[in-house]
Design an enzyme around this catalytic site. Structure first.
Site, short mmCIF file in Angstrom:
data_model
loop_
_atom_site.label_atom_id
_atom_site.label_comp_id
_atom_site.label_asym_id
_atom_site.label_seq_id
_atom_site.Cartn_x
_atom_site.Cartn_y
_atom_site.Cartn_z
NE ARG A 190 33.79 33.01 44.86
CZ ARG A 190 33.83 34.26 45.29
NH1 ARG A 190 33.97 34.54 46.59
NH2 ARG A 190 33.77 35.29 44.47
CG ASP A 218 38.21 36.56 38.07
OD1 ASP A 218 37.16 37.22 38.20
OD2 ASP A 218 38.51 35.61 38.81
CG ASN A 252 34.61 40.65 37.92
OD1 ASN A 252 35.34 40.01 38.68
ND2 ASN A 252 33.50 41.21 38.33
O1 MRU Z 1 34.03 32.20 39.77
P1 MRU Z 1 34.47 33.03 40.94
O2 MRU Z 1 33.50 33.07 42.08
O3 MRU Z 1 35.87 32.66 41.39
O4 MRU Z 1 34.56 34.50 40.34
C1 MRU Z 1 34.97 35.54 41.19
C2 MRU Z 1 34.92 36.87 40.55
O5 MRU Z 1 34.60 37.02 39.40
C3 MRU Z 1 35.43 38.02 41.38
O6 MRU Z 1 34.74 39.18 41.07
C4 MRU Z 1 36.92 38.22 41.10
O7 MRU Z 1 37.61 37.02 41.26
C5 MRU Z 1 37.52 39.26 41.97
S1 MRU Z 1 37.62 38.72 43.64
C6 MRU Z 1 38.42 39.89 44.56
#
Ligand code: MRU
Length: 361
Positions: A57, A250, A260
């Site tokens: 993730r 994101d 995010n």
């Molecule tokens: O649901 P996830 O764990 O994939 O969410 C991740 C995040 O929100 C991170 O902060 C984002 O992807 C930036 S990672 C460098």
């Protein structure tokens, strides 16, 4: 010693994902921090599954995984020519693109693989060459991600205070990238330069990326880390224990609004109220100029079970209503600066993003 797929080893070489002769190997992020185990994906369908199930993730890591998934799909094809492979290639890309909707890095990486394939088709390349080129493109995306994180660290580390608490939300670290991290890369760089930083990691309900993953990888690096529940940040800010906030993203819209992990918006509002700088660190592949504002970013809604249960144990009464958006949108007005590998952007973001994009092209 931990090595990544290009044979590099350095402090904090967390093996998030690595290419192997059998397929793509992922550290299983659903098991951390209690168990360090690995999942091997030998087909593109399995790569899609590890993205959906959150074995891997974090926006940049998802993008790189998808690129390797496309390469794996090509390597496993039974087609005998690029033309015969073309419809299958489309299906592979569509399957990988259908895994998670918010992180734009996923679509950016797949588009890059699509452009390459179209170019190879047009040039009459053989299928063997197509396979080789798609894999080397995935390797290039992987290596560029690590380099971008290191550069963001160099730019962003200077912005952090010489000492004091820095709050982060979710995990934007080595585990969310191919190594080093975006927000945590900025923190790592500051610590490497001798800054005396204590990281406060929001636990990040419901999936606990902060409590489980950020805490684990920073502890691996020996960085001073304290986990707090998501509802404790305001109190710590009021007490002067947090000097800066740095988070990942994101998707960053053309006007600087960004999506995010759910709860980021709360932190941004709190930071502004307390006069604390709020930084976003993200590679350029997270900036989506085709999305005008944060309101246009699709937000993933995840299973209610992530809220109703934890560790197999039910927390809520049967039948209660549940809401589980995985991300929120923070308006650009809360952002002190956006740290990218191309430089540090300041408001007004519509202009700074447009200018930086034009310079770099
Ligand atoms: O649901 P996830 O764990 O994939 O969410 C991740 C995040 O929100 C991170 O902060 C984002 O992807 C930036 S990672 C460098």
């Amino acid at each position: 010693m931990r090595l990544n797929s290009i044979g590099l080893d350095w402090k904090c070489m967390i093996p998030t994902l690595a290419w192997t002769p059998e397929g793509v190997r992922f550290i299983d992020q659903t098991k951390l921090p209690l168990e360090e185990s690995y999942v091997l994906a030998t087909t593109y369908e399995q790569v899609a599954d590890v993205i959906v199930t959150m074995v891997v993730r974090g926006a940049p890591a998802i993008g790189v995984s998808a690129a390797y998934g496309v390469a794996l799909g090509a390597l496993r094809t039974t087609a005998s020519t690029p033309q015969e492979f073309a419809p299958e290639f489309e299906r592979i890309c569509a399957r990988l693109a259908g895994t998670r909707p918010t992180a734009v890095n996923l679509f950016w990486a797949i588009d890059r693989m699509k452009k390459l394939f179209a170019d190879l088709l047009a040039r009459g390349t053989t299928l063997a060459q197509v396979k080789e080129r798609l894999l080397s493109e995935a390797h290039a995306i992987y290596e560029e991600d690590i380099a971008a994180c290191k550069t963001m660290g160099a730019f962003g580390g200077t912005l952090l205070p010489d000492e004091g608490g820095v709050l982060t939300h979710c995990n934007a670290g080595a585990l969310a990238t191919c190594g080093y991290g975006t927000a945590l890369g900025v923190i790592r760089a500051a610590v490497e330069h001798g800054k005396k930083i204590r990281v406060y990691a929001d636990e990040t309900r419901p999936f606990l990326q902060g409590a489980r993953l950020t805490a684990w990888e920073l502890m691996e690096d020996g960085i001073d880390t304290t986990v707090i529940c998501d509802n404790m940040a305001a109190s710590l800010m009021r007490a002067g224990r947090i000097k800066a906030v740095v988070v990942g993203a994101d998707r960053i819209a053309a006007n600087g609004d960004f999506a995010n992990k759910i709860g980021t918006y709360n932190v941004a509002i709190l930071a502004k109220e307390h006069g604390i700088p709020f930084y976003v660190a993200a590679p350029w592949s997270t900036i989506d100029t085709a999305t005008p504002t944060g309101d246009d970013i699709p937000i993933e809604e995840r299973s209610p079970v992530e809220v109703t249960h934890h560790g197999g144990k039910q927390l809520t009464p049967n039948g209660v209503g549940i809401c589980n958006p995985a991300f929120d949108v923070t308006p650009a007005r809360y952002v002190t600066a956006i740290i990218t590998e191309r430089g540090v952007l300041r408001a007004p973001y519509t202009e700074s993003i447009r200018t930086m994009e034009a310079i770099a092209v």
